[in-house]
Design a protein around this motif. Structure first.
Motif: not given
Length: 530
Positions: A321-322, A324-325, A328-329, A460, A463-464, A467, A470, A478
């Protein structure tokens, strides 16, 4: 229907035939016996499996491969003749191993064909028995003859032992452990449970692979396992659909029927390289365990020769996860306010601090594995030098992946600010031994964390977006990458937090535990997620 894979019939004789990149390789068996053809076919398949690998690597030619398959079949035919003459395949058998240009044959496996065993003469057997006693050896009795026809010496009656030379009663010798594969696995499982060397999941996995191997090959005695059986096992795994026996209808269905139905339906077949390698590793462990108990194992058997290799980087297996991910999560209604207890994905004003609230947060602030978090007991939250910590250790709910996974991790200050220690106190007050008591296994064979999969996957995706690379485990990636970016967090400190080995003898064997204050500083280097 063919009697075995790749076996064809030409008139009354059997042969073996396979195609490699459009070029056919056919080996005549010169036999009309189905049992002999099946065994020779297994040998040819095993030799071909090695040969295809060498061809793919550009290390040999198709002509050489065909020649070595012919040699392997010829050696197996010698072995069949040897056993038919009364030879014991467990102790010695003629013939060597195929593909000598690929690996050196062991020095304890001669290639010369031994002579067929001869039955011992009765008077020799009696002499051996008498020599085994404590008394002196009696003189040999001359053969008895009749006037009509002499009796051969081998059929002469034996002289009775004198009373003073009678052999004393001897204790029955220890027959040794059972060589049955399932019995070997049972003993190995008991050792692993006692020593904690393997988790319950790994022990159960080993037993399942052993049962599958016996079902596919029909070989239940570890002493009779040959490389051809391993090759046939792998060949079957290559033809199985990845989802075999997941449904209730397939639980009792034969493997051959599952393969036939999958091929008829045009389904994707073939297990992944990782799954096949895991099966081979477990088979190797079983054979090594049997050998350690004194059970004679064919020295030419080597499951690792059939390992699969994929041209990919292990770093590409799963994406992290970045930052930013993560932002948002944790902007999902679970942490900002949901519509109700049962509608946690819809916005509202309700915040419920249960497993769904805490488990992802703990993963983001510790990089701990999903099962390690979900299986925490209330007693696993403790203090060290006044610092609250998670004690990641085996407990009544679950084991750990390996020995270095046992560790302590300071609790991030954001978790404390959100009331995590209050939640732990409530669990103590309610006498809840399990920290997340509302998380349970779906079945005895599943993991506790499997109960979180459906709801987390939907959150997940909300929100993102979807993927594929992921998942919940991306929190671990992360956290690892987050601490690697912090230059003041040393490698051995990161390894201790995440349950890894450093890979350096000095640190792994002789390096002491990092002070809890050092570990706390490293955990606090991870940024707050909201």
């Amino acid at each position: 229907m063919a009697i075995a894979n790749y076996v064809i019939r030409r008139g009354t004789f059997y042969a073996w035939r396979r195609v490699w990149r459009g070029q056919a390789v056919q080996i005549p068996f010169a036999t009309t016996d189905p049992a002999t053809a099946r065994r020779l076919a297994a040998t040819a398949t095993a030799a071909a499996s090695v040969g295809w690998s060498l061809l793919d690597a550009g290390r040999t030619t198709l002509h050489d491969v065909k020649r070595e398959i012919l040699n392997a079949v010829a050696r197996e035919r010698l072995a069949l003749d040897y056993e038919a003459a009364g030879g014991d395949p467990e102790h010695s058998r003629p013939g060597g191993r195929a593909f000598f240009f690929f690996f050196d044959p062991p020095t304890d496996c001669p290639d010369d064909e031994p002579e067929p065993p001869k039955k011992p003469l009765k008077h020799q057997a009696a002499s051996d028995d008498m020599r085994a006693g404590d008394g002196p050896e009696p003189p040999p009795r001359p053969p008895v003859s009749t006037p009509s026809a002499p009796v051969p010496e081998s059929h002469a009656p034996l002289a009775p032992l004198p009373p003073q030379t009678a052999a004393p009663q001897r204790a029955k010798p220890f027959s040794g452990p059972s060589p049955l594969v399932q019995d070997v696995v049972a003993r190995l499982s008991r050792v692993h449970k006692r020593t904690g060397r393997a988790s319950d999941k790994s022990i159960e996995q080993c037993a399942g692979i052993a049962s599958l191997f016996i079902e596919i090959t029909g070989v239940g005695d570890a002493r009779t396992i040959r490389q051809a059986h391993i090759a046939g096992f792998v060949d079957t795994l290559d033809r199985l659909p990845p989802t075999y026996r997941r449904s209730e209808a397939e639980r009792t269905k034969p493997i051959a029927a599952i393969i036939a139905e999958a091929e008829a339906a045009g389904l994707k077949t073939g297990l992944s390289a990782a799954t096949i390698n895991r099966n081979l590793i477990q088979i190797g462990k079983i054979l090594k365990a049997a050998q350690s108990e004194g059970i004679r194992i064919d020295p030419s058997v080597n499951p690792s020769l059939l390992r699969r290799f994929e041209k990919k980087n292990v770093k590409d297996d799963r994406d992290p996860f970045t930052p930013d991910d993560v932002k948002r999560l944790f902007a999902a209604p679970v942490w900002t306010g949901a519509k109700s207890v049962k509608r946690r994905r819809q916005p509202g004003n309700v915040i419920v601090k249960d497993w769904l609230f805490w488990v992802p947060l703990i993963a983001a602030y510790t990089g701990t594995r999903r099962e390690e978090i979900c299986g925490l007991e209330t007693a696993d939250i403790a203090e060290e030098d006044g610092i609250p910590v998670f004690l990641i250790r085996p407990n009544t709910r679950r084991g750990l992946k390996n020995a270095q996974s046992e560790r302590r991790i300071p609790i991030h200050s954001h978790l404390i600010d959100l009331g995590f220690l209050d939640y732990v106190g409530e669990q103590h007050a309610r006498n809840c031994g399990h920290l997340f008591h509302d998380l349970n296994r779906k079945s005895p064979k599943s993991q506790i964390g499997d109960s979180t999969a459906y709801l987390w996957r939907n959150i997940q995706s909300d929100q993102i977006g979807p993927q594929m690379k992921k998942s919940f485990h991306s929190f671990r990636h992360y956290a690892v990458q987050g601490l690697r970016a912090e230059s003041n967090v040393e490698k051995h400190v990161r390894a201790e937090l995440f349950g890894h080995l450093v890979g350096d003898v000095e640190d792994d064997r002789y390096g002491g535990r990092a002070p809890i204050a050092t570990l706390r500083a490293a955990v606090e280097a991870l940024p707050r997620v909201f």
